[in-house]
Design a protein around this motif. Structure first.
Motif, PDB file in Angstrom:
ATOM      1  N   CYS A  81       0.836  -1.211   0.000  1.00  0.00           N
ATOM      2  CA  CYS A  81       0.000   0.000   0.000  1.00  0.00           C
ATOM      3  C   CYS A  81       0.869   1.259   0.000  1.00  0.00           C
ATOM      4  O   CYS A  81       0.558   2.230  -0.699  1.00  0.00           O
ATOM      5  N   GLY A  82       1.937   1.247   0.750  1.00  0.00           N
ATOM      6  CA  GLY A  82       2.853   2.389   0.764  1.00  0.00           C
ATOM      7  C   GLY A  82       3.504   2.603  -0.593  1.00  0.00           C
ATOM      8  O   GLY A  82       3.600   3.733  -1.088  1.00  0.00           O
ATOM      9  N   PHE A  83       3.937   1.520  -1.208  1.00  0.00           N
ATOM     10  CA  PHE A  83       4.535   1.612  -2.537  1.00  0.00           C
ATOM     11  C   PHE A  83       3.518   2.121  -3.552  1.00  0.00           C
ATOM     12  O   PHE A  83       3.841   2.957  -4.409  1.00  0.00           O
ATOM     13  N   ALA A  84       2.278   1.646  -3.464  1.00  0.00           N
ATOM     14  CA  ALA A  84       1.227   2.097  -4.382  1.00  0.00           C
ATOM     15  C   ALA A  84       0.953   3.582  -4.205  1.00  0.00           C
ATOM     16  O   ALA A  84       0.749   4.311  -5.188  1.00  0.00           O
ATOM     17  N   ALA A  85       0.951   4.068  -2.965  1.00  0.00           N
ATOM     18  CA  ALA A  85       0.709   5.490  -2.716  1.00  0.00           C
ATOM     19  C   ALA A  85       1.825   6.348  -3.300  1.00  0.00           C
ATOM     20  O   ALA A  85       1.564   7.384  -3.929  1.00  0.00           O
ATOM     21  N   VAL A  86       3.066   5.924  -3.123  1.00  0.00           N
ATOM     22  CA  VAL A  86       4.197   6.676  -3.677  1.00  0.00           C
ATOM     23  C   VAL A  86       4.143   6.655  -5.204  1.00  0.00           C
ATOM     24  O   VAL A  86       4.333   7.689  -5.857  1.00  0.00           O
ATOM     25  N   LEU A  87       3.857   5.509  -5.771  1.00  0.00           N
ATOM     26  CA  LEU A  87       3.768   5.399  -7.225  1.00  0.00           C
ATOM     27  C   LEU A  87       2.642   6.267  -7.775  1.00  0.00           C
ATOM     28  O   LEU A  87       2.804   6.938  -8.803  1.00  0.00           O
ATOM     29  N   TYR A  88       1.509   6.305  -7.100  1.00  0.00           N
ATOM     30  CA  TYR A  88       0.387   7.137  -7.516  1.00  0.00           C
ATOM     31  C   TYR A  88       0.775   8.613  -7.508  1.00  0.00           C
ATOM     32  O   TYR A  88       0.472   9.357  -8.442  1.00  0.00           O
ATOM     33  N   LYS A  89       1.463   9.036  -6.449  1.00  0.00           N
ATOM     34  CA  LYS A  89       1.894  10.436  -6.354  1.00  0.00           C
ATOM     35  C   LYS A  89       2.872  10.788  -7.470  1.00  0.00           C
ATOM     36  O   LYS A  89       2.816  11.876  -8.039  1.00  0.00           O
ATOM     37  N   VAL A  90       3.770   9.875  -7.786  1.00  0.00           N
ATOM     38  CA  VAL A  90       4.754  10.140  -8.836  1.00  0.00           C
ATOM     39  C   VAL A  90       4.069  10.225 -10.200  1.00  0.00           C
ATOM     40  O   VAL A  90       4.321  11.139 -10.984  1.00  0.00           O
ATOM     41  N   VAL A  91       3.180   9.274 -10.486  1.00  0.00           N
ATOM     42  CA  VAL A  91       2.537   9.228 -11.799  1.00  0.00           C
ATOM     43  C   VAL A  91       1.586  10.400 -11.996  1.00  0.00           C
ATOM     44  O   VAL A  91       1.435  10.899 -13.110  1.00  0.00           O
ATOM     45  N   THR A  92       0.953  10.865 -10.946  1.00  0.00           N
ATOM     46  CA  THR A  92       0.001  11.967 -11.086  1.00  0.00           C
ATOM     47  C   THR A  92       0.656  13.339 -10.919  1.00  0.00           C
ATOM     48  O   THR A  92      -0.038  14.343 -10.988  1.00  0.00           O
ATOM     49  N   SER A  93       1.964  13.390 -10.746  1.00  0.00           N
ATOM     50  CA  SER A  93       2.636  14.692 -10.642  1.00  0.00           C
ATOM     51  C   SER A  93       2.606  15.390 -11.999  1.00  0.00           C
ATOM     52  O   SER A  93       2.448  14.762 -13.048  1.00  0.00           O
ATOM     53  N   ASP A  94       2.750  16.708 -11.986  1.00  0.00           N
ATOM     54  CA  ASP A  94       2.676  17.490 -13.215  1.00  0.00           C
ATOM     55  C   ASP A  94       3.759  17.109 -14.219  1.00  0.00           C
ATOM     56  O   ASP A  94       3.498  16.986 -15.419  1.00  0.00           O
ATOM     57  N   ALA A 139       5.003  14.495 -19.332  1.00  0.00           N
ATOM     58  CA  ALA A 139       5.892  13.608 -20.087  1.00  0.00           C
ATOM     59  C   ALA A 139       5.103  12.464 -20.718  1.00  0.00           C
ATOM     60  O   ALA A 139       5.319  12.115 -21.887  1.00  0.00           O
ATOM     61  N   LEU A 140       4.184  11.869 -19.957  1.00  0.00           N
ATOM     62  CA  LEU A 140       3.355  10.796 -20.512  1.00  0.00           C
ATOM     63  C   LEU A 140       2.465  11.303 -21.635  1.00  0.00           C
ATOM     64  O   LEU A 140       2.289  10.633 -22.656  1.00  0.00           O
ATOM     65  N   ALA A 141       1.902  12.500 -21.474  1.00  0.00           N
ATOM     66  CA  ALA A 141       1.062  13.081 -22.528  1.00  0.00           C
ATOM     67  C   ALA A 141       1.885  13.335 -23.783  1.00  0.00           C
ATOM     68  O   ALA A 141       1.408  13.108 -24.907  1.00  0.00           O
ATOM     69  N   ALA A 142       3.119  13.789 -23.634  1.00  0.00           N
ATOM     70  CA  ALA A 142       3.984  14.019 -24.781  1.00  0.00           C
ATOM     71  C   ALA A 142       4.310  12.719 -25.496  1.00  0.00           C
ATOM     72  O   ALA A 142       4.299  12.652 -26.737  1.00  0.00           O
TER      73      ALA A 142
END
Length: 68
Positions: A37-50, A55-58
């Motif tokens: 759960c901790g890893f998922a929360a960190v990953l979510y924060k990283v992926v949803t950062s501006d 970068a993903l949109a590009a």
């Protein structure tokens, strides 16, 4: 015949005749769940950062603009 007996003895010793662990305990499952759960929360924060979102949109935009 002797080799087969040796192989059986090795397998029996590795499988659990020696009193080894049979599986994880409840506390180990709980710690694994908390870590996941901790890893998922960190990953979510990283992926949803501006920065990552742009970068993903590009990357997706470039992939869609490739001529076939």
């Amino acid at each position: 015949m002797r080799m087969r007996g040796r192989a059986r003895g090795l397998v029996r010793g590795a499988v659990g005749a020696g009193g080894g662990d049979a599986g994880m305990t409840t506390s180990e499952y709980a710690m694994g769940t908390i870590a996941a759960c901790g890893f998922a929360a960190v990953l979510y924060k990283v992926v949803t950062s501006d920065m990552v979102s742009s970068a993903l949109a590009a990357v997706v935009g470039r992939a869609l603009d490739v001529p076939f």
